[in-house]
Design a protein around this motif. Structure first.
Motif, mmCIF file in Angstrom:
data_model
loop_
_atom_site.group_PDB
_atom_site.id
_atom_site.type_symbol
_atom_site.label_atom_id
_atom_site.label_comp_id
_atom_site.label_asym_id
_atom_site.label_seq_id
_atom_site.Cartn_x
_atom_site.Cartn_y
_atom_site.Cartn_z
ATOM 1 N N PHE A 74 0.774 -1.208 0.164
ATOM 2 C CA PHE A 74 -0.064 0.008 0.170
ATOM 3 C C PHE A 74 0.818 1.290 -0.070
ATOM 4 O O PHE A 74 1.838 1.352 0.712
ATOM 5 N N CYS A 75 0.350 2.195 -0.539
ATOM 6 C CA CYS A 75 0.988 3.534 -0.540
ATOM 7 C C CYS A 75 0.357 4.178 0.887
ATOM 8 O O CYS A 75 -0.394 3.605 1.303
ATOM 9 N N LYS A 76 1.090 5.216 1.274
ATOM 10 C CA LYS A 76 0.904 5.788 2.636
ATOM 11 C C LYS A 76 -0.601 6.214 2.807
ATOM 12 O O LYS A 76 -1.221 6.005 3.820
ATOM 13 N N GLY A 77 -1.231 6.731 1.823
ATOM 14 C CA GLY A 77 -2.562 6.962 1.669
ATOM 15 C C GLY A 77 -3.525 6.012 2.059
ATOM 16 O O GLY A 77 -4.475 6.084 3.047
ATOM 17 N N VAL A 78 -3.260 4.844 1.177
ATOM 18 C CA VAL A 78 -4.148 3.766 1.164
ATOM 19 C C VAL A 78 -3.902 3.030 2.723
ATOM 20 O O VAL A 78 -5.057 2.504 3.277
ATOM 21 N N GLU A 79 -2.594 2.981 3.077
ATOM 22 C CA GLU A 79 -2.287 2.370 4.474
ATOM 23 C C GLU A 79 -2.854 2.942 5.512
ATOM 24 O O GLU A 79 -3.614 2.281 6.502
ATOM 25 N N HIS A 80 -3.075 4.292 5.360
ATOM 26 C CA HIS A 80 -3.803 5.114 6.639
ATOM 27 C C HIS A 80 -5.294 4.716 6.744
ATOM 28 O O HIS A 80 -5.632 4.429 7.571
ATOM 29 N N SER A 81 -5.777 4.699 5.454
ATOM 30 C CA SER A 81 -7.427 4.424 5.472
ATOM 31 C C SER A 81 -7.529 3.123 5.989
ATOM 32 O O SER A 81 -8.822 3.000 6.640
ATOM 33 N N VAL A 82 -6.971 2.078 5.510
ATOM 34 C CA VAL A 82 -7.090 0.628 5.890
ATOM 35 C C VAL A 82 -7.077 0.648 7.641
ATOM 36 O O VAL A 82 -7.801 0.174 8.240
ATOM 37 N N ARG A 83 -5.912 1.283 7.983
ATOM 38 C CA ARG A 83 -5.433 1.166 9.313
ATOM 39 C C ARG A 83 -6.854 1.883 10.204
ATOM 40 O O ARG A 83 -7.331 1.308 11.001
ATOM 41 N N CYS B 294 -18.633 2.277 4.351
ATOM 42 C CA CYS B 294 -17.554 2.927 3.677
ATOM 43 C C CYS B 294 -18.269 3.726 2.253
ATOM 44 O O CYS B 294 -18.692 2.793 1.549
ATOM 45 N N LEU B 295 -17.989 4.855 1.923
ATOM 46 C CA LEU B 295 -18.340 5.581 0.641
ATOM 47 C C LEU B 295 -17.498 5.003 -0.602
ATOM 48 O O LEU B 295 -16.566 5.759 -0.615
ATOM 49 N N GLY B 296 -18.051 3.948 -1.210
ATOM 50 C CA GLY B 296 -17.355 3.453 -2.171
ATOM 51 C C GLY B 296 -16.185 2.557 -1.855
ATOM 52 O O GLY B 296 -15.843 2.392 -0.471
ATOM 53 N N GLU B 297 -15.824 1.684 -2.628
ATOM 54 C CA GLU B 297 -14.718 0.347 -2.268
ATOM 55 C C GLU B 297 -13.585 1.329 -1.501
ATOM 56 O O GLU B 297 -13.123 2.242 -2.091
ATOM 57 N N ILE B 298 -13.070 0.903 -0.594
ATOM 58 C CA ILE B 298 -12.097 1.415 0.187
ATOM 59 C C ILE B 298 -10.941 1.564 -0.451
ATOM 60 O O ILE B 298 -9.991 2.472 -0.492
ATOM 61 N N ARG C 237 -21.841 5.966 11.097
ATOM 62 C CA ARG C 237 -20.681 6.309 10.802
ATOM 63 C C ARG C 237 -20.321 5.992 9.400
ATOM 64 O O ARG C 237 -20.407 4.952 8.841
ATOM 65 N N VAL C 238 -19.624 6.728 8.678
ATOM 66 C CA VAL C 238 -19.292 6.680 7.271
ATOM 67 C C VAL C 238 -17.774 6.989 7.084
ATOM 68 O O VAL C 238 -17.380 8.156 7.529
ATOM 69 N N LEU C 239 -16.969 5.926 6.493
ATOM 70 C CA LEU C 239 -15.578 6.307 6.477
ATOM 71 C C LEU C 239 -15.258 6.740 4.899
ATOM 72 O O LEU C 239 -15.931 6.306 3.829
ATOM 73 N N ILE C 240 -14.768 7.907 4.883
ATOM 74 C CA ILE C 240 -14.302 8.364 3.617
ATOM 75 C C ILE C 240 -13.051 7.872 3.147
ATOM 76 O O ILE C 240 -11.959 8.154 3.916
ATOM 77 N N ARG C 241 -12.666 7.424 2.115
ATOM 78 C CA ARG C 241 -11.547 6.728 1.719
ATOM 79 C C ARG C 241 -10.530 7.685 1.456
ATOM 80 O O ARG C 241 -10.761 8.933 1.030
ATOM 81 N N ASP D 220 -13.020 10.714 8.182
ATOM 82 C CA ASP D 220 -12.488 11.113 7.087
ATOM 83 C C ASP D 220 -11.051 10.667 6.859
ATOM 84 O O ASP D 220 -10.208 11.182 7.685
ATOM 85 N N THR D 221 -10.785 9.824 5.901
ATOM 86 C CA THR D 221 -9.240 9.247 5.712
ATOM 87 C C THR D 221 -8.613 9.870 4.212
ATOM 88 O O THR D 221 -8.062 9.110 3.558
ATOM 89 N N THR D 222 -9.167 10.870 3.908
ATOM 90 C CA THR D 222 -8.868 11.457 2.703
ATOM 91 C C THR D 222 -7.358 11.506 2.613
ATOM 92 O O THR D 222 -6.879 12.071 3.711
ATOM 93 N N CYS D 223 -6.526 11.291 1.732
ATOM 94 C CA CYS D 223 -5.186 11.319 1.667
ATOM 95 C C CYS D 223 -4.654 12.545 1.801
ATOM 96 O O CYS D 223 -5.398 13.538 1.102
ATOM 97 N N ARG D 224 -3.583 12.871 2.699
ATOM 98 C CA ARG D 224 -3.068 14.316 2.741
ATOM 99 C C ARG D 224 -2.746 14.974 1.580
ATOM 100 O O ARG D 224 -3.154 16.261 1.302
#
Ligand code: SF4
Length: 296
Positions: free
Chosen positions: A11-20, A34-38, A68-72, A93-97
């Protein structure tokens, strides 16, 4: 035969953060949507679904209340945040930085150049969730292009801002950049509008592109693991093919074919920024078993 997993894959850092974050939230119990596939990887999505993550689309999201809804990592347009406020939805909200910075940059450029009628252009894939999130940042029209030829309809007498989807193909963006500068310079000075080109391709994707070529050349056979829907996966696999003709694309260990490894002294296993490390390990283990049975 030596089987090596590409140390820069996973995983890239953004995806790793979302999954964690998703896993942490799931451990707290209760329903997590989760809004859309994570991520663009069905096997990782089904692993998280088994833990209780429920994937929903935007229609279902607009009908939910008090959940509760996760934003990928790809991010969302402001409209999603408005619906959440109105429906008392708690957003994780796990939007990549990096995507968040790009969203902000588009809003700022638009606000600065708006009085002159700016034309906003994003090099990317029209239906990609990150692109949908980016185009929603501003009220005006955003053109989505994927080739330099598509710049033809743009009026370079007016201000033009060009960005790239974070996972866009770097060499294709270079062609778009060159063509945009040429079209702009063809207009006499004083008549042409300002041209702003922001190379917003993610540094992690660019770094991986560089190390991948060397990794592919260093192995007799390359097995690239990715979901077929991942644009980043398609792009990185094209680099594998360019650097090693014996490169094969699989979604998991079940698609490996024994004949690929006959007579080979090494195999490299790599994947997209959305391919989990555990899946690369499974593929590497299966290759080792295939090769051992060939030697028996
Ligand atoms: S590819 Fe880069 S910008 Fe996209 S989610 Fe991963 S780290 Fe963030």
């Amino acid at each position: 035969m030596q089987v090596t997993i590409d140390h820069s894959a996973g995983f890239c850092k953004g995806v790793e953060h979302s999954v964690r974050i998703a896993e942490d939230e799931l451990e707290r119990g209760g329903t997590l949507f989760c809004l859309g596939e994570i991520i663009h990887n069905r096997q990782e999505v089904s692993r998280l679904s088994e833990k209780g993550l429920q994937i929903i689309d935007h229609d279902a999201f607009s009908r939910l209340k008090d959940v509760r809804v996760l934003i990928r990592a790809h991010g969302e347009p402001p409209e999603t945040y408005r619906i959440a406020r109105e429906n008392n939805i708690t957003l994780i909200d796990t939007t990549c930085r990096i995507v968040r910075t790009l969203q902000q940059r588009i809003r700022e450029d638009d606000a600065e150049a708006l009085p002159q009628g700016v034309q906003m252009v994003i090099a990317g894939k029209k239906d990609h969730p990150e692109v949908r999130g980016l185009r929603g940042q501003i009220p005006g029209t955003v053109r989505i292009i994927s080739t330099a030829e598509e710049l033809a309809g743009i009026d370079f007498r007016k201000p033009v801002c060009i960005y790239a989807q974070t996972t866009f193909n770097a060499s294709r963006f270079e062609s778009i950049k060159t063509q945009a500068v040429e079209l702009s310079n063809a207009i006499p000075e004083g008549e042409r509008g300002p041209l702003i080109i922001r190379n917003t391709i993610c540094g992690e994707v660019r770094r991986r592109e560089k190390t991948l070529a060397g990794f592919c050349r260093g192995h007799a056979v390359i097995v690239f693991v990715s979901d077929p829907t991942s644009s980043n996966g398609k792009f990185l696999f094209s680099i594998c093919k360019t650097n090693n003709a014996s490169s094969y694309f699989v979604t998991g260990p079940g698609e490996l074919e024994a004949e690929w490894f006959t007579g080979a002294d090494s195999a490299g296993v790599t994947g997209a920024t959305s391919t989990p490390l555990w899946l690369l390990q499974k593929v590497a283990e299966k290759i080792t078993r295939i090769v051992s049975s060939q030697q028996e």
